[in-house]
Design a protein around this motif. Sequence first.
Motif, short mmCIF file in Angstrom:
data_model
loop_
_atom_site.label_atom_id
_atom_site.label_comp_id
_atom_site.label_asym_id
_atom_site.label_seq_id
_atom_site.Cartn_x
_atom_site.Cartn_y
_atom_site.Cartn_z
N CYS A 76 32.27 57.79 -11.41
CA CYS A 76 32.70 56.97 -10.27
C CYS A 76 32.39 57.67 -8.94
CB CYS A 76 34.18 56.63 -10.38
SG CYS A 76 35.22 58.08 -10.37
N CYS A 77 32.00 58.93 -9.00
CA CYS A 77 31.78 59.69 -7.76
C CYS A 77 30.39 59.47 -7.18
CB CYS A 77 32.06 61.17 -8.00
SG CYS A 77 33.76 61.45 -8.55
N ARG A 78 29.73 58.41 -7.65
CA ARG A 78 28.45 57.99 -7.07
C ARG A 78 28.60 56.62 -6.44
NH1 ARG A 78 27.80 61.45 -11.06
NH2 ARG A 78 26.15 63.01 -10.93
N GLN A 79 29.85 56.21 -6.30
CA GLN A 79 30.11 54.90 -5.68
C GLN A 79 30.29 55.06 -4.17
OE1 GLN A 79 32.96 52.33 -7.47
NE2 GLN A 79 32.68 53.15 -9.50
N LEU A 80 30.20 53.94 -3.51
CA LEU A 80 30.50 53.91 -2.07
C LEU A 80 32.02 53.97 -1.93
CD1 LEU A 80 29.72 53.40 0.88
CD2 LEU A 80 29.61 50.96 0.37
N VAL A 81 32.53 55.09 -1.40
CA VAL A 81 33.98 55.28 -1.31
C VAL A 81 34.46 54.96 0.11
CG1 VAL A 81 35.88 56.94 -1.54
CG2 VAL A 81 33.92 57.08 -3.09
N PRO A 82 35.31 53.94 0.25
CA PRO A 82 35.84 53.62 1.58
C PRO A 82 37.05 54.49 1.89
CG PRO A 82 36.62 52.02 -0.01
CD PRO A 82 35.84 53.03 -0.79
N SER A 137 30.09 43.54 1.29
CA SER A 137 30.55 44.85 0.82
C SER A 137 30.22 45.02 -0.66
CB SER A 137 32.05 45.03 1.09
OG SER A 137 32.75 43.99 0.48
N ARG A 138 30.28 43.92 -1.42
CA ARG A 138 29.94 44.03 -2.85
C ARG A 138 28.44 44.33 -3.03
NH1 ARG A 138 31.55 41.88 -8.10
NH2 ARG A 138 33.55 41.39 -7.19
N SER A 139 27.59 43.58 -2.31
CA SER A 139 26.15 43.80 -2.52
C SER A 139 25.73 45.18 -2.00
CB SER A 139 25.32 42.69 -1.86
OG SER A 139 25.62 42.62 -0.50
N VAL A 140 26.31 45.61 -0.88
CA VAL A 140 25.95 46.95 -0.39
C VAL A 140 26.47 48.01 -1.36
CG1 VAL A 140 26.25 48.62 1.49
CG2 VAL A 140 25.93 46.21 2.04
N GLY A 141 27.68 47.78 -1.90
CA GLY A 141 28.25 48.73 -2.86
C GLY A 141 27.36 48.87 -4.09
N GLU A 142 26.81 47.75 -4.55
CA GLU A 142 25.94 47.80 -5.73
C GLU A 142 24.63 48.53 -5.41
OE1 GLU A 142 27.66 43.70 -7.73
OE2 GLU A 142 25.64 43.68 -6.87
N ALA A 143 24.08 48.22 -4.22
CA ALA A 143 22.82 48.88 -3.82
C ALA A 143 23.05 50.38 -3.67
CB ALA A 143 22.32 48.27 -2.52
N TYR A 144 24.21 50.73 -3.14
CA TYR A 144 24.55 52.15 -2.95
C TYR A 144 24.62 52.85 -4.32
CZ TYR A 144 27.18 56.23 -1.27
OH TYR A 144 27.59 57.51 -0.97
N PHE A 145 25.33 52.22 -5.25
CA PHE A 145 25.53 52.84 -6.57
C PHE A 145 24.20 53.04 -7.29
CE2 PHE A 145 26.80 52.81 -11.11
CZ PHE A 145 27.65 53.91 -11.09
N TRP A 217 37.10 51.08 8.52
CA TRP A 217 36.99 52.09 7.48
C TRP A 217 35.71 52.88 7.67
CZ3 TRP A 217 32.99 51.69 3.71
CH2 TRP A 217 32.26 50.50 3.77
N VAL A 218 35.65 53.99 6.98
CA VAL A 218 34.50 54.89 7.09
C VAL A 218 34.00 55.15 5.67
CG1 VAL A 218 33.75 57.17 7.89
CG2 VAL A 218 35.62 55.99 9.08
N PRO A 219 32.69 55.05 5.42
CA PRO A 219 32.20 55.47 4.10
C PRO A 219 32.38 56.99 4.00
CG PRO A 219 30.55 54.15 5.31
CD PRO A 219 31.60 54.53 6.29
N LEU A 220 32.94 57.45 2.91
CA LEU A 220 33.15 58.89 2.73
C LEU A 220 31.89 59.69 3.06
CD1 LEU A 220 34.54 61.47 1.64
CD2 LEU A 220 34.07 60.66 -0.66
N ILE A 221 30.76 59.14 2.65
CA ILE A 221 29.50 59.85 2.82
C ILE A 221 29.12 60.01 4.31
CG2 ILE A 221 27.84 57.92 2.77
CD1 ILE A 221 27.72 60.87 0.39
N LEU A 222 29.71 59.18 5.19
CA LEU A 222 29.43 59.29 6.63
C LEU A 222 30.59 59.91 7.39
CD1 LEU A 222 27.58 55.91 7.46
CD2 LEU A 222 26.64 58.09 6.65
#
Length: 256
Positions: A76-82, A137-145, A217-222
């Motif tokens: 799960c640590c490759r997901q887009l984390v809000p 948010s769902r489609s971006v989350g999928e593309a991110y994963f 919110w902020v994506p953890l990665i940013l």
Amino acid sequence: MSPDVPEQADAVTAHVKLSGEDWELETSLSVPAGPIRLRTMLPLVQSFADAVIGAAAEAAESQGRRISCKKGCGACCRQLVPISEVEARHIAALVEALPEPRRSQVRARFAEARRRLAEAGLLETLRHRQEWGKGESRSVGEAYFQQGIPCPFLEEESCSIHPDRPIACREYLVTSPAENCAKPSADTVDCVKLPMRLWPALALFDAVKPEERCIRWVPLILALEWVAEQPEEPAPRPGPELLRRFFDHLTAQKSL
Ligand code: SF4
């Protein structure tokens, strides 16, 4: 949920009772009566989140649904984390406090993740998340994963900041086989149902228009770049006011 907040001279303690269909939780939270920053209250909110999530997990296990999340499984640590803005500040402070050369290593992982996001055409999309439309948010989350970008804190498939990990990470608990998380979908991944989401209650502190309940919110990665661009922390406020607002945000969950 019934928060009862009696005021004292220098501290305020909230006694909280929560109950779900098959579990109950009773706990206390104390904050200084004087002005504090929301970041000061974060450890308290993290402990509260752990208690709520722990109670829901215990209830799931008592129904024979074994939690499959464990050390060494970082699917799960490759997901887009809000994360909320206050958590972004906490993450940036954690990285800043790391000794060298570790700090540079972790920063380099954040930079590498940004590079890969840019290559995939997702970096600007993430930076402009306030403009997303419905369902984006769902489609971006999928593309991110699909990019398979590991969280900069993931080491040997375990979280290297486990006690400080964001609340969204704590909330992700599954009872389906761990391997299903490599290709998550609503059909293959069974998440433990929580009575409320706790990270949006923190994010609501930063809502531009609280009456519209539009969270920021902020994506953890940013997180590092966001804090570098917004170094000014919100002003301190009395601890009881922050605690009351937190519970107000929690009880307003249905409108999120
Ligand atoms: S902070 Fe920890 S738990 Fe959360 S995504 Fe990163 S490695 Fe995973």
